[in-house]
Design a protein around this motif. Structure first.
Motif, PDB file in Angstrom:
ATOM      1  N   THR A   1       0.836  -1.201   0.000  1.00 39.64           N
ATOM      2  CA  THR A   1       0.000   0.000   0.000  1.00 39.64           C
ATOM      3  C   THR A   1       0.872   1.252   0.000  1.00 39.64           C
ATOM      4  O   THR A   1       2.036   1.216   0.412  1.00 39.64           O
ATOM      5  CB  THR A   1      -0.890   0.025   1.258  1.00 39.64           C
ATOM      6  N   TYR A   2       0.279   2.370  -0.429  1.00 42.10           N
ATOM      7  CA  TYR A   2       0.986   3.660  -0.418  1.00 42.10           C
ATOM      8  C   TYR A   2       1.274   4.073   1.027  1.00 42.10           C
ATOM      9  O   TYR A   2       2.359   4.558   1.340  1.00 42.10           O
ATOM     10  CB  TYR A   2       0.170   4.730  -1.147  1.00 42.10           C
ATOM     11  N   ALA A   3       0.277   3.874   1.909  1.00 43.48           N
ATOM     12  CA  ALA A   3       0.472   4.264   3.315  1.00 43.48           C
ATOM     13  C   ALA A   3       1.622   3.476   3.940  1.00 43.48           C
ATOM     14  O   ALA A   3       2.448   4.027   4.671  1.00 43.48           O
ATOM     15  CB  ALA A   3      -0.822   4.041   4.091  1.00 43.48           C
ATOM     16  N   GLY A   4       1.686   2.172   3.635  1.00 45.11           N
ATOM     17  CA  GLY A   4       2.771   1.345   4.163  1.00 45.11           C
ATOM     18  C   GLY A   4       4.125   1.799   3.654  1.00 45.11           C
ATOM     19  O   GLY A   4       5.103   1.843   4.394  1.00 45.11           O
ATOM     20  N   ASN A   5       4.173   2.166   2.375  1.00 51.35           N
ATOM     21  CA  ASN A   5       5.430   2.633   1.779  1.00 51.35           C
ATOM     22  C   ASN A   5       5.900   3.917   2.459  1.00 51.35           C
ATOM     23  O   ASN A   5       7.088   4.085   2.749  1.00 51.35           O
ATOM     24  CB  ASN A   5       5.209   2.861   0.277  1.00 51.35           C
ATOM     25  N   ILE A   6       4.947   4.803   2.750  1.00 53.58           N
ATOM     26  CA  ILE A   6       5.275   6.076   3.413  1.00 53.58           C
ATOM     27  C   ILE A   6       5.756   5.807   4.835  1.00 53.58           C
ATOM     28  O   ILE A   6       6.808   6.287   5.260  1.00 53.58           O
ATOM     29  CB  ILE A   6       4.045   7.009   3.400  1.00 53.58           C
ATOM     30  N   GLU A   7       4.973   5.024   5.588  1.00 55.44           N
ATOM     31  CA  GLU A   7       5.287   4.845   7.013  1.00 55.44           C
ATOM     32  C   GLU A   7       6.552   4.010   7.208  1.00 55.44           C
ATOM     33  O   GLU A   7       7.277   4.190   8.191  1.00 55.44           O
ATOM     34  CB  GLU A   7       4.098   4.191   7.729  1.00 55.44           C
ATOM     35  N   ASN A   8       6.845   3.126   6.280  1.00 58.82           N
ATOM     36  CA  ASN A   8       8.080   2.330   6.383  1.00 58.82           C
ATOM     37  C   ASN A   8       9.307   3.244   6.425  1.00 58.82           C
ATOM     38  O   ASN A   8      10.315   2.925   7.043  1.00 58.82           O
ATOM     39  CB  ASN A   8       8.158   1.357   5.200  1.00 58.82           C
ATOM     40  N   GLY A   9       9.207   4.396   5.744  1.00 59.76           N
ATOM     41  CA  GLY A   9      10.218   5.440   5.897  1.00 59.76           C
ATOM     42  C   GLY A   9      11.546   5.173   5.221  1.00 59.76           C
ATOM     43  O   GLY A   9      12.554   5.797   5.581  1.00 59.76           O
ATOM     44  N   SER A  10      11.571   4.285   4.219  1.00 62.08           N
ATOM     45  CA  SER A  10      12.852   4.048   3.545  1.00 62.08           C
ATOM     46  C   SER A  10      13.208   5.248   2.666  1.00 62.08           C
ATOM     47  O   SER A  10      12.379   5.698   1.872  1.00 62.08           O
ATOM     48  CB  SER A  10      12.776   2.793   2.678  1.00 62.08           C
ATOM     49  N   PRO A  11      14.451   5.744   2.756  1.00 63.20           N
ATOM     50  CA  PRO A  11      14.858   6.844   1.861  1.00 63.20           C
ATOM     51  C   PRO A  11      15.016   6.381   0.416  1.00 63.20           C
ATOM     52  O   PRO A  11      15.211   7.196  -0.475  1.00 63.20           O
ATOM     53  CB  PRO A  11      16.202   7.296   2.438  1.00 63.20           C
ATOM     54  N   ALA A  12      14.923   5.043   0.182  1.00 61.14           N
ATOM     55  CA  ALA A  12      15.050   4.511  -1.181  1.00 61.14           C
ATOM     56  C   ALA A  12      13.696   4.070  -1.740  1.00 61.14           C
ATOM     57  O   ALA A  12      13.643   3.385  -2.756  1.00 61.14           O
ATOM     58  CB  ALA A  12      16.019   3.329  -1.182  1.00 61.14           C
ATOM     59  N   ALA A  45       1.628  17.608   5.780  1.00 61.39           N
ATOM     60  CA  ALA A  45       2.249  17.522   4.448  1.00 61.39           C
ATOM     61  C   ALA A  45       3.288  16.406   4.475  1.00 61.39           C
ATOM     62  O   ALA A  45       4.074  16.318   5.428  1.00 61.39           O
ATOM     63  CB  ALA A  45       2.901  18.850   4.089  1.00 61.39           C
ATOM     64  N   LEU A  46       3.298  15.590   3.447  1.00 59.27           N
ATOM     65  CA  LEU A  46       4.275  14.495   3.406  1.00 59.27           C
ATOM     66  C   LEU A  46       5.705  15.040   3.454  1.00 59.27           C
ATOM     67  O   LEU A  46       6.586  14.419   4.044  1.00 59.27           O
ATOM     68  CB  LEU A  46       4.038  13.649   2.131  1.00 59.27           C
ATOM     69  N   SER A  47       5.927  16.218   2.880  1.00 60.67           N
ATOM     70  CA  SER A  47       7.292  16.772   2.884  1.00 60.67           C
ATOM     71  C   SER A  47       7.745  17.158   4.300  1.00 60.67           C
ATOM     72  O   SER A  47       8.932  17.351   4.536  1.00 60.67           O
ATOM     73  CB  SER A  47       7.398  17.972   1.942  1.00 60.67           C
ATOM     74  N   ASP A  48       6.805  17.250   5.251  1.00 62.96           N
ATOM     75  CA  ASP A  48       7.173  17.563   6.647  1.00 62.96           C
ATOM     76  C   ASP A  48       7.104  16.328   7.546  1.00 62.96           C
ATOM     77  O   ASP A  48       7.299  16.428   8.761  1.00 62.96           O
ATOM     78  CB  ASP A  48       6.194  18.595   7.252  1.00 62.96           C
ATOM     79  N   TYR A  49       6.763  15.177   6.983  1.00 66.32           N
ATOM     80  CA  TYR A  49       6.380  14.027   7.811  1.00 66.32           C
ATOM     81  C   TYR A  49       7.569  13.322   8.479  1.00 66.32           C
ATOM     82  O   TYR A  49       7.463  12.837   9.592  1.00 66.32           O
ATOM     83  CB  TYR A  49       5.605  13.033   6.935  1.00 66.32           C
ATOM     84  N   TYR A  50       8.703  13.281   7.788  1.00 67.34           N
ATOM     85  CA  TYR A  50       9.835  12.524   8.331  1.00 67.34           C
ATOM     86  C   TYR A  50      10.658  13.386   9.282  1.00 67.34           C
ATOM     87  O   TYR A  50      10.999  14.519   8.967  1.00 67.34           O
ATOM     88  CB  TYR A  50      10.711  11.987   7.196  1.00 67.34           C
ATOM     89  N   THR A  51      10.959  12.786  10.443  1.00 67.62           N
ATOM     90  CA  THR A  51      11.717  13.540  11.446  1.00 67.62           C
ATOM     91  C   THR A  51      13.130  12.989  11.591  1.00 67.62           C
ATOM     92  O   THR A  51      13.948  13.558  12.309  1.00 67.62           O
ATOM     93  CB  THR A  51      10.998  13.460  12.811  1.00 67.62           C
ATOM     94  N   GLY A  52      13.434  11.879  10.930  1.00 70.13           N
ATOM     95  CA  GLY A  52      14.757  11.256  10.978  1.00 70.13           C
ATOM     96  C   GLY A  52      14.674   9.924  10.267  1.00 70.13           C
ATOM     97  O   GLY A  52      13.620   9.581   9.715  1.00 70.13           O
ATOM     98  N   TYR A  53      15.783   9.184  10.258  1.00 72.73           N
ATOM     99  CA  TYR A  53      15.813   7.911   9.542  1.00 72.73           C
ATOM    100  C   TYR A  53      14.689   6.996  10.056  1.00 72.73           C
ATOM    101  O   TYR A  53      14.675   6.626  11.228  1.00 72.73           O
ATOM    102  CB  TYR A  53      17.179   7.245   9.720  1.00 72.73           C
TER     103      TYR A  53
END
Ligand SMILES: Cc1cc2nc3c(=O)[nH]c(=O)nc-3n(C[C@H](O)[C@H](O)[C@H](O)COP(=O)(O)OP(=O)(O)OC[C@H]3O[C@@H](n4cnc5c(N)ncnc54)[C@H](O)[C@@H]3O)c2cc1C
Length: 289
Positions: free
Chosen positions: A114-125, A151-159
């Motif tokens: 899923t798209y949500a899973g791909n986002i939450e998994n948080g892989s930079p690749a 916003a997805l562009s603000d969602y990640y706070t670190g690896y």
């Protein structure tokens, strides 16, 4: 299989899922799971991310599918890549996201992932998340106390770290109306082979032209940093330029403001910096044409 198999909880419906997340959040947070394609890898290696998982898969009628609204396109958290690309309107309006979706793993993965899973998994690749970031996507996070948008562009706070609270799930991903059918959607994934490769260097972007000049630019760097990263200095440098005005040295200087490339088993920092700059140049050339 893993000797430390975690508990899997199957909620009856969305309200039940949010209630279960809420009551577990403080002491021992539940980990959501959707298609399970990333989760299963952790379990296979005996490294569950949590002692208990909340299996959302049965909530596909509440959290699945695609919905066009006044705000844009809402992609349900349980919408798989195969669900999305089987929709002709999705393919016509979102060619970059369609391309990204067909590059995720093989067919079996595309029918579960899923798209949500791909986002939450948080892989930079990752493949789908950067395409969504370039399209200004927003996440609708749901909890028992209501919904909020990030916003997805603000969602990640670190690896592999995100803004999601332990009592929340991603309910849907919204691509705003101005990005549907927008011109200049462009992506390239550089890997060790054409398919089923992990990205060494990648770019997802929007390169919109008006009277021969770039006027609407989004550039997202993939596998270049610990997180997927928008490149505002590159975007500002390109905005207003004709294709023949893009200067290689100035572009690389702008890129150095945005990115300090990682150096790891897949590629060196120098290789990544050079290839990324060439991807930007290629995107400009091809979208101008
Ligand atoms: C063989 C193989 C090949 C792959 N190839 C690629 C590839 O080429 N490109 C690529 O980008 N990825 C690839 N992946 C990774 C994976 O398939 C994708 O990231 C996929 O989109 C994950 O979705 P899922 O529904 O299976 O997530 P899950 O595995 O169920 O979950 C992934 C993460 O997201 C969280 N999560 C899931 N849904 C929600 C939600 N609604 N709210 C909050 N958190 C949630 C989970 O807690 C977990 O941390 C591959 C995986 C495998 C096993």
């Amino acid at each position: 299989m893993t000797p430390t198999a975690p508990l899997v909880i199957r909620p009856a419906n969305l309200a039940d899922a949010l209630a279960q997340l809420h009551s577990a959040a403080t002491d021992s947070p539940l980990r959501p799971m959707a298609g399970c394609t990333d989760v299963l890898v952790d379990l296979h290696f005996g490294k569950p991310a949590a002692p208990a998982y909340l299996d959302l898969w049965a909530l596909r009628s509440e959290l699945g599918g695609l919905r066009w609204t006044d705000a844009g396109l809402e992609i349900g958290a349980l919408c798989t890549y195969a669900d999305a690309v089987s929709n002709p309107r999705f393919r016509a309006e979102l060619p970059m996201l369609t391309q990204a979706s067909t590059l995720v793993g093989a067919t079996q993965i595309q029918f579960r992932g899923t798209y949500a899973g791909n986002i939450e998994n948080g892989s930079p690749a990752a493949d789908a998340a950067p395409a969504l970031m370039a399209l200004d996507a927003r996440l609708r996070l749901l909890s028992q106390s209501g919904a909020r948008e990030v916003a997805l562009s603000d969602y990640y706070t670190g690896y592999r770290q995100t803004q999601r609270r332990a009592d929340e799930i991603i309910g849907s991903v919204v691509v705003p109306g101005h990005r549907l059918d927008c011109q200049g959607q462009w992506m390239r994934k550089v890997g060790t082979r054409a398919f089923q490769a992990i990205t060494k260097v990648g770019l997802c972007g929007v390169f919109g032209w008006q009277q021969g000049r770039l006027h609407d630019v989004r550039v997202v760097a993939v596998s270049m940093a610990a997180v997927l990263k928008r490149c505002p200095a590159v975007e500002t440098y390109l905005c207003g330029k004709r294709a023949d005005e893009v200067d290689a040295a100035a572009l690389r200087a702008a890129q150095a403001v945005d990115l300090r490339p990682i150096d790891d088993v897949r590629s060196t920092a120098d290789y990544r910096a050079e290839v990324f700059a060439r991807l930007v140049e290629q995107a400009v050339r091809e979208t101008a044409a």
